[in-house]
Design an enzyme around this catalytic site. Sequence first.
Site, mmCIF file in Angstrom:
data_model
loop_
_atom_site.group_PDB
_atom_site.id
_atom_site.type_symbol
_atom_site.label_atom_id
_atom_site.label_comp_id
_atom_site.label_asym_id
_atom_site.label_seq_id
_atom_site.Cartn_x
_atom_site.Cartn_y
_atom_site.Cartn_z
ATOM 1 N N GLY A 15 0.937 -1.311 0.003
ATOM 2 C CA GLY A 15 -0.051 0.123 0.052
ATOM 3 C C GLY A 15 0.741 1.280 -0.012
ATOM 4 C CB SER A 16 4.166 2.014 -1.476
ATOM 5 O OG SER A 16 4.003 2.019 -2.722
ATOM 6 C CG MET A 93 -1.582 -7.360 -7.075
ATOM 7 S SD MET A 93 -1.148 -6.203 -8.435
ATOM 8 C CE MET A 93 -0.059 -7.319 -9.544
ATOM 9 C CG ASN A 110 -4.849 0.480 -12.090
ATOM 10 O OD1 ASN A 110 -4.625 0.139 -10.751
ATOM 11 N ND2 ASN A 110 -4.207 -0.181 -13.078
ATOM 12 C CG HIS A 112 0.314 -0.070 -15.886
ATOM 13 N ND1 HIS A 112 0.307 -1.528 -15.547
ATOM 14 C CD2 HIS A 112 1.303 -0.033 -16.884
ATOM 15 C CE1 HIS A 112 1.091 -2.252 -16.222
ATOM 16 N NE2 HIS A 112 1.595 -1.377 -16.885
ATOM 17 C CG ASP A 148 -2.420 -2.536 -17.364
ATOM 18 O OD1 ASP A 148 -3.004 -2.292 -16.275
ATOM 19 O OD2 ASP A 148 -1.646 -3.509 -17.288
ATOM 20 C CD GLU A 177 4.004 3.621 -9.269
ATOM 21 O OE1 GLU A 177 2.946 3.124 -8.641
ATOM 22 O OE2 GLU A 177 4.839 2.870 -9.731
#
Length: 213
Positions: A15-16, A93, A110, A112, A148, A177
């Site tokens: 969970g970063s 995931m 999301n 990626h 994606d 990110e």
Amino acid sequence: MTARRRTAILISGRGSNMAALLEAAANPEFPAEVVLVLSNKPGAGGLARAAEADVPTQVIDHRGFATRADFDTAVDEVLEAAGIELVVLAGFMRLLTPAFVEKWLGRMVNIHPSLLPSFKGVHVHEQALQAGVRFSGCTVHFVTADMDAGPIIGQAVVPVVPGDTADTLAARTLGAEHRLYPAAVGLVASGQARLEDGHTVYDGDAWTAVTLS
């Protein structure tokens, strides 16, 4: 002040990115209020981090369901019960069923770790290094039924340097990110970036906030 959008973060691991979002959401002026962190894995490290931030958590173990559709139905019921308006996938995931995606279309995002549409799926950094690219990065996109492949909301670019390994490139990308995801979620939550007719549209020059290098 405009009401903050009730947001759920779905995780499967440490969970970063979730932590970066929780830090952003700690500011009462951030337009998304994280009211739930949900994991499909009981041992996900992010659950403890969310609890430390006083965010409610829930586990729905996918292994307890016969089909993906059954699992998605259980997740949907929890999201509805919590009054969720925006779903944020942060290292979640699991492939979601088309019916679930359709219901949350335009309200689920999301991140990626590549510059989509290049290098979809897994082992992304290995793919980038093998291709010999000089730049990589990350992409925030609306979730669609195709993996994606949803309309892009924002991207951040990082260099690929001589001697890079998949691990060093991953670490550099992760830093990007953590900057990009809160900015993108903030735009979606505020309505400054939204899905219309299969494309992402922005208010004014809001797109500059999610074009990072």
